[in-house]
Design an enzyme around this catalytic site. Structure first.
Site, PDB file in Angstrom:
ATOM      1  N   SER A 237     -28.636  13.733  20.737  1.00 31.22           N
ATOM      2  CA  SER A 237     -29.492  14.876  19.778  1.00 31.22           C
ATOM      3  C   SER A 237     -29.901  13.690  18.861  1.00 31.22           C
ATOM      4  O   SER A 237     -29.905  12.397  18.997  1.00 31.22           O
ATOM      5  CB  SER A 237     -28.506  15.510  19.305  1.00 31.22           C
ATOM      6  OG  SER A 237     -27.341  14.672  18.595  1.00 31.22           O
ATOM      7  N   LYS A 238     -30.811  14.129  17.891  1.00 34.31           N
ATOM      8  CA  LYS A 238     -31.265  13.485  16.675  1.00 34.31           C
ATOM      9  C   LYS A 238     -30.000  12.265  16.368  1.00 34.31           C
ATOM     10  O   LYS A 238     -30.393  11.250  15.955  1.00 34.31           O
ATOM     11  CB  LYS A 238     -31.715  14.118  15.874  1.00 34.31           C
ATOM     12  CG  LYS A 238     -33.109  14.723  16.030  1.00 34.31           C
ATOM     13  CD  LYS A 238     -33.921  14.511  14.842  1.00 34.31           C
ATOM     14  CE  LYS A 238     -35.287  15.101  15.095  1.00 34.31           C
ATOM     15  NZ  LYS A 238     -35.642  16.484  14.975  1.00 34.31           N
ATOM     16  N   ARG A 239     -28.859  12.917  16.127  1.00 35.48           N
ATOM     17  CA  ARG A 239     -27.928  12.143  15.832  1.00 35.48           C
ATOM     18  C   ARG A 239     -27.561  10.886  16.698  1.00 35.48           C
ATOM     19  O   ARG A 239     -27.029   9.763  16.108  1.00 35.48           O
ATOM     20  CB  ARG A 239     -26.713  12.703  15.370  1.00 35.48           C
ATOM     21  CG  ARG A 239     -26.541  13.573  13.926  1.00 35.48           C
ATOM     22  CD  ARG A 239     -25.356  14.053  13.605  1.00 35.48           C
ATOM     23  NE  ARG A 239     -24.650  14.778  14.752  1.00 35.48           N
ATOM     24  CZ  ARG A 239     -23.564  14.647  14.910  1.00 35.48           C
ATOM     25  NH1 ARG A 239     -22.895  13.579  14.519  1.00 35.48           N
ATOM     26  NH2 ARG A 239     -22.978  15.361  16.190  1.00 35.48           N
ATOM     27  N   HIS A 240     -27.699  11.137  17.694  1.00 36.09           N
ATOM     28  CA  HIS A 240     -27.422  10.182  18.917  1.00 36.09           C
ATOM     29  C   HIS A 240     -28.512   9.445  19.581  1.00 36.09           C
ATOM     30  O   HIS A 240     -28.605   9.434  20.773  1.00 36.09           O
ATOM     31  CB  HIS A 240     -26.397  10.865  19.754  1.00 36.09           C
ATOM     32  CG  HIS A 240     -25.017  11.197  19.342  1.00 36.09           C
ATOM     33  ND1 HIS A 240     -24.309  10.652  18.857  1.00 36.09           N
ATOM     34  CD2 HIS A 240     -24.697  12.738  19.520  1.00 36.09           C
ATOM     35  CE1 HIS A 240     -23.047  11.257  18.569  1.00 36.09           C
ATOM     36  NE2 HIS A 240     -23.530  12.531  18.744  1.00 36.09           N
ATOM     37  N   GLY A 241     -29.300   8.877  19.012  1.00 36.42           N
ATOM     38  CA  GLY A 241     -30.362   8.481  19.549  1.00 36.42           C
ATOM     39  C   GLY A 241     -31.594   8.814  20.246  1.00 36.42           C
ATOM     40  O   GLY A 241     -32.026   8.302  20.880  1.00 36.42           O
TER      41      GLY A 241
END
Ligand code: GLU
Length: 467
Positions: A237-241
């Protein structure tokens, strides 16, 4: 083996994300490993969501990563007559039929899928022999019995019961082909030998295989790559790359770091971690691609980037760093000067962004001094020593590192001061900070005049500090 031909076929409905770059890289590596051909194809049949700016971004990201293509970019919307030709063949052989049912409401379909159902077309028009006409789509007469299977080059044997599949639309009423059909026509006409794509496409493969069968064409090999997961094994997701590939350029990563990182994600060659481009091409085959997902790990990416920053020849690194210096207010830096600066920083920085910030003092007045640094080292008590250093430096026309070493060693001996007590105030004077590259190299690069100017500023500051 006949010529290997792979393709990367992004839909320009968004930027190229890390997952897409991963797929592109694997296809590129297989083509290069077998000295084959790497094709770029833009799948732009979703007219509502496709945008030209995404095409531009995708090409830019691939160029940045060094994924050069040998053919293309082809665009599906420029190939409509070809798809029509294949539609005609399927209609003629009875493998496809016209259907005038209203297009399935996308929302109703999604709602059904959310309920865990697989919305299926009921085959209402299958045996009606409808003629072509406005509002008619073309559907594929899916073989209702039997099993469709393939030996996936990564996942191993995979089989689907044909019963699970419905009569998919090949061409919508507006004449535009659907994804599953256009891909088959393209892969046939582009003579693709290896379809390497994300495992999210596995459910499409039996549909595509049945179309190959109906066209009487031997399908290519299929290889479905494991998806990339975030650290907590959640979907990216955006938080995970799940950032656009070009965001990593902005963050100061080098193309070889990205390529090395993405290649090792889901593939290995013994326990080797660092691969030159040539080594990747030499060693990369599908045999060692893992079945399980790769976990995105930014720390490792940073580690690789540190490595490549240290490895890169100075003039090249200077060129890479130049655009990042603009954010520091440094434009059009002298490349020779910069090439002398970068080796002093490359072992201390993990990204070009960090390096640009660290390089600032080489170009601009470093003041204001870091508060803590000034308080500790630019004191009234430091003034005589700074003056003495300035006087001695003034007598060194060419402050080579060796001459500077002698200067400070002599001074330490005559004054009985510890080396760090002599060096730290000078370091703060020159860089405004307490941590920096080696003092002698800094003075050597800044040159005597500039170093003296900065020491003079520091003396004035210290004299007024009152402490
Ligand atoms: N256009 C598809 C996508 O962006 C790729 C299809 C394929 O590789 O077959 O996911």
């Amino acid at each position: 083996m006949s010529e290997v031909r792979t393709r990367f076929s992004p839909s320009p409905t968004g930027a190229l994300h890390l997952g897409g770059a991963h797929t592109a890289l694997f296809n590129w590596l297989i083509a290069r490993h077998y000295q084959g051909t790497f094709i770029l194809r833009i799948e732009d049949t979703d007219q509502e969501r496709s945008q030209e700016k995404f095409v531009t971004e995708i090409l830019e990201a691939m160029t940045w990563l060094g994924l050069d293509w040998d053919e293309g970019p082809y665009r599906q919307m420029e190939r409509l007559p070809l798809y029509q030709d294949y539609i005609n063949r399927l209609l003629a052989s009875g493998a496809a039929y016209y259907c005038n049912c209203p297009p399935q409401d996308a929302k109703a379909r999604q709602a059904a899928m959310a309920r865990g159902e697989k919305p299926k077309y009921d085959g209402r028009c299958r045996e009606l022999n409808l003629p072509a006409g406005p509002g008619t789509a073309v559907r594929f007469k899916t073989r209702p019995t039997g099993v469709t299977h393939w030996d996936d080059q990564i996942k191993g044997p995979i089989a689907f019961d044909n019963q699970e599949l419905d009569d998919l639309v090949l061409q919508r009423a507006d004449g535009i082909p659907t994804y599953n059909f256009a891909v088959v026509v393209d892969d046939i006409t582009m003579a693709v030998t290896h379809v390497i794509r994300g495992e999210d496409h596995i459910p499409n493969t039996p549909r595509q295989l049945l179309i190959y069968e109906a066209l009487n064409v031997t399908p290519p090999l299929f290889a479905h790559m494991p998806l990339m997961l975030g650290k907590d094994r959640a979907k990216l997701s955006k938080r995970h790359g799940a950032l656009p590939a070009l965001a990593y350029r902005e963050q100061g990563f080098l193309p070889p770091s990205m390529a090395n990182y993405l290649a090792r994600l889901g593939w290995s060659h013994g326990d080797q971690e660092i691969f030159s481009r040539e080594e990747l091409i030499e060693f990369f085959t599908l045999d060692h691609v893992t079945k399980s997902p790769g976990i995105f790990d930014e720390e490792k990416l940073l580690w690789l980037n540190s490595h490549y920053l240290k490895e890169m020849p100075a003039p090249e690194l200077a060129r890479e760093l130049t655009p990042f210096l603009a954010a520091q207010g440094i434009t059009e830096p002298d490349q020779d000067y910069l090439a002398r600066v970068v080796p002093t920083l490359s072992a201390r920085c993990k990204t070009l962004v960090e390096m640009a910030a660290a390089a600032r003092f080489y170009f601009l007045d470093p003041r204001p001094y870091e508060e803590k640094a000034a308080k500790k080292f630019l004191t009234l008590g430091a003034v005589p020593m700074l003056k003495e250093i300035a006087a001695r430096l003034d007598k060194l026309p060419d402050p080579s590192e060796e001459a500077l070493n002698r200067l400070f060693t002599d001074l330490a001996q005559t004054t009985g001061q510890k080396m760090t007590n002599l060096a730290q105030p000078v370091r703060v004077a020159l860089t405004a900070k307490t941590a920096s590259p080696g003092l002698y190299e800094i003075i050597h690069i800044l040159g005597r005049e500039e170093a003296l100017r900065r020491i003079q500023h520091a003396i004035e500051f210290a004299a007024q500090s009152g402490a």
